[in-house]
Each structure stands twice: as C-alpha cells, then as structure tokens.
Design a protein around this motif. Sequence first.
Motif, PDB file in Angstrom:
ATOM      1  N   GLU A  13       9.152 124.575  -7.724  1.00 33.23           N
ATOM      2  CA  GLU A  13       9.910 125.118  -6.586  1.00 33.23           C
ATOM      3  C   GLU A  13      10.982 124.170  -6.055  1.00 33.23           C
ATOM      4  O   GLU A  13      11.731 124.527  -5.150  1.00 33.23           O
ATOM      5  N   TRP A  14      11.056 122.950  -6.595  1.00 28.09           N
ATOM      6  CA  TRP A  14      12.068 121.996  -6.100  1.00 28.09           C
ATOM      7  C   TRP A  14      12.897 121.406  -7.243  1.00 28.09           C
ATOM      8  O   TRP A  14      14.113 121.454  -7.218  1.00 28.09           O
ATOM      9  N   LEU A  15      12.206 120.826  -8.217  1.00 30.34           N
ATOM     10  CA  LEU A  15      12.949 120.111  -9.260  1.00 30.34           C
ATOM     11  C   LEU A  15      13.673 121.053 -10.213  1.00 30.34           C
ATOM     12  O   LEU A  15      14.825 120.803 -10.574  1.00 30.34           O
ATOM     13  N   GLU A  16      13.014 122.125 -10.608  1.00 30.21           N
ATOM     14  CA  GLU A  16      13.666 123.031 -11.566  1.00 30.21           C
ATOM     15  C   GLU A  16      14.813 123.803 -10.898  1.00 30.21           C
ATOM     16  O   GLU A  16      15.883 123.908 -11.489  1.00 30.21           O
ATOM     17  N   PRO A  17      14.628 124.311  -9.663  1.00 30.27           N
ATOM     18  CA  PRO A  17      15.745 125.059  -9.075  1.00 30.27           C
ATOM     19  C   PRO A  17      16.911 124.191  -8.580  1.00 30.27           C
ATOM     20  O   PRO A  17      18.001 124.716  -8.385  1.00 30.27           O
ATOM     21  N   GLU A  18      16.725 122.912  -8.356  1.00 28.68           N
ATOM     22  CA  GLU A  18      17.790 122.142  -7.691  1.00 28.68           C
ATOM     23  C   GLU A  18      18.038 120.829  -8.442  1.00 28.68           C
ATOM     24  O   GLU A  18      17.278 119.875  -8.310  1.00 28.68           O
ATOM     25  N   PRO A  19      19.116 120.778  -9.213  1.00 29.49           N
ATOM     26  CA  PRO A  19      19.360 119.595 -10.056  1.00 29.49           C
ATOM     27  C   PRO A  19      19.683 118.323  -9.281  1.00 29.49           C
ATOM     28  O   PRO A  19      19.610 117.243  -9.853  1.00 29.49           O
ATOM     29  N   ARG A  20      20.004 118.436  -8.013  1.00 29.89           N
ATOM     30  CA  ARG A  20      20.278 117.218  -7.250  1.00 29.89           C
ATOM     31  C   ARG A  20      19.001 116.523  -6.785  1.00 29.89           C
ATOM     32  O   ARG A  20      19.054 115.398  -6.309  1.00 29.89           O
ATOM     33  N   LEU A  21      17.882 117.227  -6.881  1.00 30.73           N
ATOM     34  CA  LEU A  21      16.645 116.635  -6.376  1.00 30.73           C
ATOM     35  C   LEU A  21      15.850 115.931  -7.471  1.00 30.73           C
ATOM     36  O   LEU A  21      15.798 116.374  -8.614  1.00 30.73           O
ATOM     37  N   ARG A  22      15.245 114.817  -7.079  1.00 29.61           N
ATOM     38  CA  ARG A  22      14.230 114.149  -7.873  1.00 29.61           C
ATOM     39  C   ARG A  22      12.995 114.046  -6.965  1.00 29.61           C
ATOM     40  O   ARG A  22      13.085 114.273  -5.762  1.00 29.61           O
ATOM     41  N   ALA A  23      11.864 113.670  -7.537  1.00 30.22           N
ATOM     42  CA  ALA A  23      10.663 113.608  -6.694  1.00 30.22           C
ATOM     43  C   ALA A  23       9.776 112.434  -7.093  1.00 30.22           C
ATOM     44  O   ALA A  23       9.860 111.912  -8.215  1.00 30.22           O
ATOM     45  N   SER A  24       8.924 112.054  -6.155  1.00 29.39           N
ATOM     46  CA  SER A  24       7.880 111.073  -6.441  1.00 29.39           C
ATOM     47  C   SER A  24       6.608 111.806  -6.834  1.00 29.39           C
ATOM     48  O   SER A  24       6.302 112.873  -6.293  1.00 29.39           O
ATOM     49  N   ILE A  25       5.862 111.209  -7.745  1.00 28.14           N
ATOM     50  CA  ILE A  25       4.575 111.784  -8.152  1.00 28.14           C
ATOM     51  C   ILE A  25       3.541 111.459  -7.077  1.00 28.14           C
ATOM     52  O   ILE A  25       3.327 110.288  -6.744  1.00 28.14           O
ATOM     53  N   VAL A  26       2.918 112.480  -6.528  1.00 29.42           N
ATOM     54  CA  VAL A  26       1.830 112.291  -5.580  1.00 29.42           C
ATOM     55  C   VAL A  26       0.559 111.987  -6.364  1.00 29.42           C
ATOM     56  O   VAL A  26       0.257 112.684  -7.338  1.00 29.42           O
ATOM     57  N   VAL A  27      -0.156 110.939  -5.965  1.00 29.15           N
ATOM     58  CA  VAL A  27      -1.368 110.544  -6.703  1.00 29.15           C
ATOM     59  C   VAL A  27      -2.512 110.251  -5.737  1.00 29.15           C
ATOM     60  O   VAL A  27      -2.280 109.875  -4.588  1.00 29.15           O
ATOM     61  N   PRO A  28      -3.761 110.435  -6.205  1.00 31.26           N
ATOM     62  CA  PRO A  28      -4.918 110.053  -5.385  1.00 31.26           C
ATOM     63  C   PRO A  28      -5.136 108.547  -5.539  1.00 31.26           C
ATOM     64  O   PRO A  28      -5.975 108.102  -6.305  1.00 31.26           O
ATOM     65  N   TYR A  29      -4.346 107.779  -4.760  1.00 34.11           N
ATOM     66  CA  TYR A  29      -4.172 106.356  -5.077  1.00 34.11           C
ATOM     67  C   TYR A  29      -5.391 105.493  -4.789  1.00 34.11           C
ATOM     68  O   TYR A  29      -5.421 104.330  -5.173  1.00 34.11           O
ATOM     69  N   GLU A  30      -6.400 106.026  -4.109  1.00 33.99           N
ATOM     70  CA  GLU A  30      -7.601 105.212  -3.889  1.00 33.99           C
ATOM     71  C   GLU A  30      -8.518 105.191  -5.117  1.00 33.99           C
ATOM     72  O   GLU A  30      -9.544 104.529  -5.119  1.00 33.99           O
ATOM     73  N   ASP A  31      -8.149 105.918  -6.151  1.00 35.20           N
ATOM     74  CA  ASP A  31      -8.891 105.872  -7.415  1.00 35.20           C
ATOM     75  C   ASP A  31      -7.896 105.622  -8.543  1.00 35.20           C
ATOM     76  O   ASP A  31      -7.122 106.504  -8.906  1.00 35.20           O
ATOM     77  N   GLY A  32      -7.945 104.425  -9.095  1.00 40.81           N
ATOM     78  CA  GLY A  32      -6.969 104.037 -10.109  1.00 40.81           C
ATOM     79  C   GLY A  32      -6.982 104.933 -11.336  1.00 40.81           C
ATOM     80  O   GLY A  32      -5.926 105.290 -11.869  1.00 40.81           O
ATOM     81  N   ASP A  33      -8.163 105.342 -11.778  1.00 39.26           N
ATOM     82  CA  ASP A  33      -8.242 106.182 -12.970  1.00 39.26           C
ATOM     83  C   ASP A  33      -7.654 107.564 -12.726  1.00 39.26           C
ATOM     84  O   ASP A  33      -6.866 108.072 -13.522  1.00 39.26           O
ATOM     85  N   LEU A  34      -8.046 108.184 -11.625  1.00 36.94           N
ATOM     86  CA  LEU A  34      -7.526 109.523 -11.317  1.00 36.94           C
ATOM     87  C   LEU A  34      -6.014 109.486 -11.103  1.00 36.94           C
ATOM     88  O   LEU A  34      -5.285 110.383 -11.532  1.00 36.94           O
ATOM     89  N   PHE A  61      10.668 113.541 -12.124  1.00 35.43           N
ATOM     90  CA  PHE A  61       9.881 112.528 -11.403  1.00 35.43           C
ATOM     91  C   PHE A  61      10.440 111.137 -11.674  1.00 35.43           C
ATOM     92  O   PHE A  61      10.576 110.732 -12.843  1.00 35.43           O
ATOM     93  N   VAL A  62      10.738 110.425 -10.608  1.00 33.78           N
ATOM     94  CA  VAL A  62      11.375 109.111 -10.769  1.00 33.78           C
ATOM     95  C   VAL A  62      10.593 107.986 -10.112  1.00 33.78           C
ATOM     96  O   VAL A  62      11.061 106.851 -10.063  1.00 33.78           O
ATOM     97  N   GLN A  63       9.384 108.290  -9.609  1.00 33.14           N
ATOM     98  CA  GLN A  63       8.659 107.274  -8.848  1.00 33.14           C
ATOM     99  C   GLN A  63       7.212 107.719  -8.668  1.00 33.14           C
ATOM    100  O   GLN A  63       6.922 108.911  -8.697  1.00 33.14           O
ATOM    101  N   VAL A  64       6.324 106.761  -8.481  1.00 33.94           N
ATOM    102  CA  VAL A  64       4.935 107.042  -8.101  1.00 33.94           C
ATOM    103  C   VAL A  64       4.795 106.715  -6.618  1.00 33.94           C
ATOM    104  O   VAL A  64       5.209 105.642  -6.187  1.00 33.94           O
ATOM    105  N   LEU A  65       4.199 107.638  -5.857  1.00 35.60           N
ATOM    106  CA  LEU A  65       4.191 107.482  -4.398  1.00 35.60           C
ATOM    107  C   LEU A  65       2.825 107.050  -3.855  1.00 35.60           C
ATOM    108  O   LEU A  65       1.811 107.713  -4.083  1.00 35.60           O
ATOM    109  N   LEU A  66       2.821 105.951  -3.122  1.00 41.01           N
ATOM    110  CA  LEU A  66       1.635 105.507  -2.377  1.00 41.01           C
ATOM    111  C   LEU A  66       2.006 105.446  -0.897  1.00 41.01           C
ATOM    112  O   LEU A  66       3.174 105.339  -0.547  1.00 41.01           O
ATOM    113  N   LEU A  67       1.011 105.486  -0.027  1.00 43.16           N
ATOM    114  CA  LEU A  67       1.284 105.223   1.386  1.00 43.16           C
ATOM    115  C   LEU A  67       0.844 103.800   1.714  1.00 43.16           C
ATOM    116  O   LEU A  67      -0.008 103.230   1.033  1.00 43.16           O
TER     117      LEU A  67
END
Lengths: 397, 397
Positions: free
Chosen positions: B163-184, B198-204
């Motif tokens: 709904e964001w990356l395919e319809p809009e070529p100006r957008l890139r996104a960060s990959i949302v990850v369950p960062y408290e578990d390294g394997d997941l 996707f151009v980045q991995v996102l942590l808080l």
Amino acid sequence: MFIMKKTICGARVKMGILGDKTRRGTGELTRMATAISSAPSPTGGKQSQLEVIDCDIHNIIPSNETLYKYLPERWRRHHQRFGLRGHLGGYYPRALMNAARHDAWPPSGLPAGSDLEFMREQLLDAYDIRYGILNCLYGAGGQLNLEYGAALARAINDWQIAEWLEPEPRLRASIVVPYEDGDLAAQEIDRVGGHPGFVQVLLLVRTNEPLGRPRYRKIYQAALRRQLPVGIHFGGAGAGPITGAGWPSHYIEDHGGMPQAFQAQVISLVCEGVFEQFPSLKVALIEGGFAWLAPLMWRLDHCWRKLSEEIPALRHPPSTYIRRHFWFTSQPMEEPPQPRYFRQLLEQMDTDDRMMFATDYPHWDFDSPESALPAGLALELKKKIMSENARGLYGLD
Amino acid sequence: MFIMKKTICGARVKMGILGDKTRRGTGELTRMATAISSAPSPTGGKQSQLEVIDCDIHNIIPSNETLYKYLPERWRRHHQRFGLRGHLGGYYPRALMNAARHDAWPPSGLPAGSDLEFMREQLLDAYDIRYGILNCLYGAGGQLNLEYGAALARAINDWQIAEWLEPEPRLRASIVVPYEDGDLAAQEIDRVGGHPGFVQVLLLVRTNEPLGRPRYRKIYQAALRRQLPVGIHFGGAGAGPITGAGWPSHYIEDHGGMPQAFQAQVISLVCEGVFEQFPSLKVALIEGGFAWLAPLMWRLDHCWRKLSEEIPALRHPPSTYIRRHFWFTSQPMEEPPQPRYFRQLLEQMDTDDRMMFATDYPHWDFDSPESALPAGLALELKKKIMSENARGLYGLD
C-alpha cells in the motif's frame, strides 16, 4: 557471617577498604591501577600561580574503628551484622581499588583519602590550594534502611567536623544526608548546617526518582534555611538500570554514560518547578561534565515552547533557570581535542561564571591545577574557574 | 472485555486510533494539539529549491481492518482478544492524539499518516520531496509476546509493500522487526530485505538492554546480508525507568530527555565492539538530535585512554567508530539560538557527511524543508544535509 559490601561513590566495590587497612593492591590487580593513575608532579608552573579552590576532594573513613567512634551502639551493631545495603549500581573495576591514584595511598598504611597529613602534603601544600571542598562518598545516602543511612550520615558528618574541618582551616565539607528521605535529610542539615565548615549539601546523581519530585523538596528547603547550595555528585544507584535502555556490560559505559543521569536531574529540577518554589536555590553538578549542557538547554527550550501547558509553574524558558541556578565542576571536563572548542562551549553556555575547578583527589582521574584547563584561556576566565566562581557559590572569604 | 492499549512510537497512548477511524480530537483536548501543530505552508522558498530527501516520515495503519488483511488468523484472534502489551513507557499527551499535526488529519476521515493520497499532496508534492523514508512506529518491536510481535512486523511490512512502496515510487521504508529477539528479527530482515523499497532496519531507542549486547547481534548480521543500515528511532520502552535516575513526572521530560537513551546506545554499540565485529555496519540515529555527540566522543575517548583494557576488542578510540558508523537526522535539531553555534557543532563533530534532513511528518514537531536549517550555511553543506548524505547512506540513485 554477613558479607559486608563496601560502597564508594554509592557504588559497591568488591574489594572494600573498611576493616582492611593494609589492603593496598598488589600484583595483577594493581597493574591497571598503576597504569591509569600516574599523577604529574606539581611543577609550580604558570597556572598554579593562580589561587586555587578545589571543589571536589574525597575524604575516606579509614576503618570501621573510626566509624564506630561516631556511630551509636544501636547502629554500630547493625553495621557489624548487616552492613551497607543499597540498590545495585555500578561497580568500580576491581583493579581500581578505592578508585584512588596509586600514589595516593599514604605511607601510614591508611587507605587513600583517609590520612589528613598526607592529603595536606600531596594536595593542599603541593598545589597551594586555598580551599578544598570535601565530598565524602561513603554511600550513606543510598541506603535502603533509611534510619541506618541517617545514622551513618550523622556519624560521617561528626567525623568530618572532628577530624577534618577543625584541624585544617583550608578544608570545607559537604553535609552527607540520607537523601532518599526528605525529612531525615532535612533533620541532618538542620543539625549540622550551622557549622561554618559545611558549605554544601551532598546528593549523588543516581537517585530513586528524579530530584525534582516532591519527596526531595524538604532537602532544598533545609539547605536554604542554612543558605547552602546543593551539590549533586557523580555516582549512586537508582532503583532501576543505570540507563533508560537497560544495563550496559562495562564499567567504561557506566563511567562514560554518567552525564545521562545529570541530564535527567537537570531536566527534572527545572521542569518540576523547583526553582520557582525556591528562587534562591543553587545547585552544583560535580564530576558530571558540562559540555552536554548547551544542547540540553536548546532542546528543552524547544520542547517548552510547544509543551509549556504541561508545566504551567514555569514562567521562563528552561534555559533561564539552568543559567541562573546551576554550577559545574571541571573534573572531568569533556576535554575537547581543540582548545577552541572549549571556548565555543563556554560561549554556547553563555556564562563564564559557573565553571569551578576540581581535582577529584585522590581518585584515579585526578586533574592537576596546572594542566586542567585548555591552553589559551584569558587570565580573567582562568581566575574565575580556578577560584572566583567557587568563592562566590560557597561564600568563602 | 480486554482493554486494548494503543502504541505509537512504542509509547502507549490512552486515546488510540485503531478501530476508531473517526476520532480526530474535538473540543478541549484538541486545543493544545492545535496550538502546537500549525505547520507553515510551503512557500517555494530558497531552501526548497534544493533536492530534498526526507529521512523520517511516519505511515500509520488506518484501522484494524487494514491490519487484518495482512495478519494470519491465529494472530488476528490474538490481536482481537489480547492486543498490544509492551513494557510501560512514555505516553503521548492526551491532546496530541496520534502525535500528529492537527492539519495532517486527511479529509478522508482516516488517521493522520494513513492516507497515501493526502501524504502525497501535503508532503511529497508540496515540498517536492525526491525520496521519503517511511518509519512505521506501530510498536511491533517492543511486544512482550515475541511471536505476536513478529507476526505484527510481518503484517506491517507486507502492508508497506502493498500500500506504500508499490504505489508510490518516491517512498522507501524501514523494515519493522521484533527487535527484542535477534533470531525473529533476522528472519524478517531475510524475508523482505530483498525488496528494493526497503532501505533500512528499524529499531526504537529504548530497548530492554543496550543494543551492543549480544542478543541483538543477529539483527546486524542480517542487515549486512541485505546491505542495509540500521535506523534507531526516538521512542520505545525499555525494561526499566526511562532515565538512570528513575521515572520523571512529565511528558516534556520524557521528550526532552530522549537523547539520554541515544547516548546509552552509542556508548554500548561502540564499547561492545559491534563495529569491530561488523566493520561495514552503518547506523542512523533518527529523531534523537546530535548536539550531544561531540561531548560524548570527547568523554568516551578520555575514558578509553584509561580503561581500554576493559574492552580490548577496540583498536581505535571510540570517536573513530562514532565518526565512521553513525548518521543523524535533523529533526529535531537542538536549535541553537545563534546560527554560528550550529556550525560550531558540525566543526566539533568533525564531519559534514553524516547529517540528514527529516520532517517527522505528520508528527506535531514537523520540520519544514524550507526552515529546518539555520541561516547562513554554505550551499554545499545544505546540499549534503538536504539530500546527498541520505542518498549515500540509503543507496538512492
């Protein structure tokens, strides 16, 4: 048998010094301490010709025997059978011992920082220090047993009067208080705050709650009754991890990250309106650096312009309170690689009147009065930092 | 009935937006939001004529119905019956709603940040933004139920693609990850990291442990397999109080104090030797400011000279790793009162190549491309900040 943990700077050290007067570090463990603790000999160089007030000297109780002279029987028994118990916090590296310079262990066999005669020779006389402020970091303030902490604080303050302030007119001291209990802390400030040797109330920077919270207000009230500033010193252990992102693995992270706690305290004291309630309160941040301050003021002012409704007690931007109410000691400075960065920092802070020199004697990261400041500072500024600003804050003649 | 708490920026908000599409804030509560959220109209002024890459745009899932299109039945049921559960953390002020600018709520009735068409109009077209990086802050990463967090992350990333990356070529996104578990987290990076959007991995930034700790290493390994930088964004909730001195009372302290967590993460990543293990790892610090960085480098270098034995993996002073491996976004800048202080900060950081422009759209503290930078910067420097540095980091054409 109860295991007695020792607290220095509010941090437990695995190799204590109390009750083990001869432990001075031998073999493996002292190599690091030796490597990191070579203090330059005083040279009588240019900077030392300025008058020097040292705002952070650490005096240490040499033994439990000395402590017991000042501790009532009820708490002496408690100390013998239970000993110090605080929140978990940072640990000094094992090799640092007592966190002291290797050459600060006196020939008397007493622990570093506990022998007045040797301190006179190695610090006060050697650098011709006009006044030195003692900050005793025994850890009384962080005790979980608040009554025990209060008893320790009373003993330490009586010991400071009898064995440091009365014998040595160049020394002043901070009042040690059980700062997690506002009433008990205020009682101690009222009890000894009239002694002319006490020039400050001492807290450690990692507290159970941020220092703007109501539980700490009676401390500020009592300090103001005695016309004393409050000093917040490196160390301590709060009720949670030492960062907002959990427990780091290393001592270098603990030490290098200490300004985070100072930032939290500045934010809290300002945002809670403490300086609106106590407009004449003065706060010295000791051993926390200062280079982080200007960015913090800018950020807080920016937040305040948008969120002031949350803290309506504040009538001015946060930076106004920070510039009016906070002082800073020089050790450790963030030591920019270029001397001009230091002048930039002072310009950004927009004050020359708040920086105060400190050696942190006898600790391993000692700053000599001869080399603490970057080269090229104007003489007037040097004078302010080396003595005048402290003279004003602490009301020294 | 289960109470469903909503998470934005890893922080629970009491008035959520999911499942309540029409809630846009009315009456009392919106007054503050209105007061603090007036965004200037784009004027086509000088700065906007530079190419702009916006490194921090927040897209929001508009409703549970949308989420359910991407969430398997097993986790859909879980989401319906249990919902989000993380550590306690900061709360947005009630009046901020969704933390969005008041004018960012689209006419469609969808929540701010969830309507691509409106985002195109209000942000991408209005400011002629060449590329924008989406950082979705739904809170998947901080879930206590790690498998649920992983399922949410998969759903969010699939939604971002469709709904964001395919319809809009100006957008890139960060990959949302369950960062408290390294394997997941690594599994999710491997699963979608090949998509060119996707151009980045996102942590808080507020994590359970500092990000240099071993549990997080597989995230960095996976990011490097996909040649992606790791972005650490404002927010989240660790396993303890949000400062090393306990819980502050106010949102302004939470917001104003966020750089403390960034400092803890920089210290941890460097001191744990992460960049010795992963010499090509790049880390972007997003919405954490940067003016605190030079002082931190100086302090850490000073500590390292004395304590390097504790962290023998480090072959260089900490500042060397910091200058090589970290990037920063401009929003929020610490906004020094004098433009020359900004140049001093860049000089002290000793790099012009790491600062990247961001708007933080649609959040209340939006920075316009036209007014984000202080006056008087050289054109070359402006170009780097407004687009070139981000182009390099994110591999944009």
